[in-house]
Scaffold this motif. Sequence first.
Motif, short mmCIF file in Angstrom:
data_model
loop_
_atom_site.label_atom_id
_atom_site.label_comp_id
_atom_site.label_asym_id
_atom_site.label_seq_id
_atom_site.Cartn_x
_atom_site.Cartn_y
_atom_site.Cartn_z
N ARG A 51 0.73 -1.11 0.03
CA ARG A 51 -0.18 0.16 -0.11
C ARG A 51 1.17 1.22 0.25
NH1 ARG A 51 -3.66 -3.14 3.70
NH2 ARG A 51 -2.01 -2.05 5.51
N ARG A 52 1.99 1.13 0.77
CA ARG A 52 2.48 2.44 0.90
C ARG A 52 3.60 2.90 -0.77
NH1 ARG A 52 5.61 3.21 6.72
NH2 ARG A 52 4.12 3.72 7.67
N ALA A 53 3.74 1.12 -0.98
CA ALA A 53 4.55 1.74 -2.17
C ALA A 53 3.35 2.16 -3.46
CB ALA A 53 5.50 0.47 -2.89
N ALA A 54 2.86 1.44 -3.52
CA ALA A 54 1.27 2.39 -4.64
C ALA A 54 1.33 3.73 -4.41
CB ALA A 54 0.24 1.51 -4.27
N ALA A 55 1.15 4.15 -3.18
CA ALA A 55 0.68 5.26 -2.47
C ALA A 55 1.65 6.56 -3.02
CB ALA A 55 0.57 5.90 -1.31
N THR A 56 3.40 6.21 -2.97
CA THR A 56 4.31 6.89 -2.88
C THR A 56 4.38 7.00 -4.70
OG1 THR A 56 5.37 6.19 -0.86
CG2 THR A 56 6.55 6.80 -2.89
N ALA A 57 4.46 5.56 -5.13
CA ALA A 57 4.40 5.38 -6.35
C ALA A 57 3.32 6.85 -7.65
CB ALA A 57 4.03 4.12 -7.44
N GLU A 58 1.88 6.60 -7.08
CA GLU A 58 1.17 7.08 -7.12
C GLU A 58 1.32 8.77 -7.48
OE1 GLU A 58 -4.11 8.51 -6.49
OE2 GLU A 58 -2.53 6.21 -6.12
N MET A 59 1.85 9.40 -6.11
CA MET A 59 2.16 10.45 -6.02
C MET A 59 3.66 11.23 -6.61
SD MET A 59 2.64 10.78 -1.88
CE MET A 59 1.92 12.59 -1.03
N LYS A 60 4.44 10.39 -7.33
CA LYS A 60 5.33 10.53 -7.91
C LYS A 60 5.17 10.76 -9.25
CE LYS A 60 9.02 8.84 -5.76
NZ LYS A 60 10.71 7.85 -5.41
N ALA A 61 3.74 9.64 -9.79
CA ALA A 61 3.31 10.43 -10.67
C ALA A 61 2.71 11.37 -11.01
CB ALA A 61 2.60 8.65 -11.17
N LYS A 62 2.39 11.91 -9.98
CA LYS A 62 0.97 12.88 -10.19
C LYS A 62 2.44 14.57 -10.43
CE LYS A 62 -3.04 11.53 -8.25
NZ LYS A 62 -3.60 12.07 -7.23
N GLY A 63 3.64 13.90 -9.45
CA GLY A 63 4.79 15.21 -9.38
C GLY A 63 4.57 15.99 -8.30
N GLU A 64 4.13 15.24 -7.00
CA GLU A 64 4.25 15.58 -5.86
C GLU A 64 5.56 15.10 -5.58
OE1 GLU A 64 0.92 14.66 -3.95
OE2 GLU A 64 -0.56 15.26 -5.20
N GLN A 65 6.19 15.27 -4.15
CA GLN A 65 6.82 15.38 -3.51
C GLN A 65 6.12 14.05 -2.43
OE1 GLN A 65 10.48 16.69 -3.33
NE2 GLN A 65 11.23 15.05 -2.09
N PRO A 67 6.73 11.40 0.73
CA PRO A 67 7.23 11.19 1.75
C PRO A 67 8.60 10.87 2.23
CG PRO A 67 4.98 10.30 1.68
CD PRO A 67 5.41 10.61 0.37
N GLN A 68 9.37 11.44 2.08
CA GLN A 68 10.69 10.68 2.92
C GLN A 68 10.93 10.37 3.76
OE1 GLN A 68 13.83 13.52 0.88
NE2 GLN A 68 13.02 13.25 -0.69
N LYS A 69 10.47 10.98 4.76
CA LYS A 69 10.25 10.77 5.66
C LYS A 69 10.05 9.45 6.33
CE LYS A 69 10.19 13.79 10.17
NZ LYS A 69 9.54 15.08 11.09
N GLU A 70 8.77 8.74 6.06
CA GLU A 70 8.37 7.56 6.07
C GLU A 70 9.11 6.67 5.07
OE1 GLU A 70 4.49 6.79 4.45
OE2 GLU A 70 3.44 8.74 6.11
N GLU A 71 9.75 7.22 4.20
CA GLU A 71 10.52 6.10 3.02
C GLU A 71 11.99 5.85 4.48
OE1 GLU A 71 11.04 7.76 -0.68
OE2 GLU A 71 9.54 7.74 -1.31
N GLU A 72 12.42 7.35 4.45
CA GLU A 72 13.10 6.77 5.64
C GLU A 72 12.84 5.37 6.60
OE1 GLU A 72 14.59 10.76 6.67
OE2 GLU A 72 15.45 11.24 4.40
N GLU A 73 12.08 5.83 7.73
CA GLU A 73 11.47 5.11 8.71
C GLU A 73 11.91 3.25 8.13
OE1 GLU A 73 8.31 6.56 10.70
OE2 GLU A 73 9.31 8.46 10.92
N GLU A 74 11.05 3.56 7.25
CA GLU A 74 11.15 1.95 6.80
C GLU A 74 12.60 1.76 6.66
OE1 GLU A 74 8.26 -0.31 5.95
OE2 GLU A 74 6.70 1.37 7.00
#
Length: 79
Positions: A51-65, A67-74
């Motif tokens: 779910r997180r990977a899909a949400a991140t991919a969707e945000m990147k596809a829309k050109g949005e930043q 959330p790096q904090k969550e990625e770093e925590e993971e």
Amino acid sequence: MKKLLTIVAIAAAVVAVPMALAQNAGQGQPAPQQGEQADKAQAEADAKAKRRAAATAEMKAKGEQAPQKEEEEEARKKR
């Protein structure tokens, strides 16, 4: 001497029997349950990661930043 050996043997049996019973108590059921719990926890963790990977991919596809904090925590948790 024979009486001493008999007393030692009886004392060893008195100590060994309760210890053996205590070690064997409850060994039948917990093992399958622990495996099921581990499988369920792993499945939940995998679903959350997807779910997180899909949400991140969707945000990147829309050109949005993303959330790096969550990625770093993971990334820290995986290490």
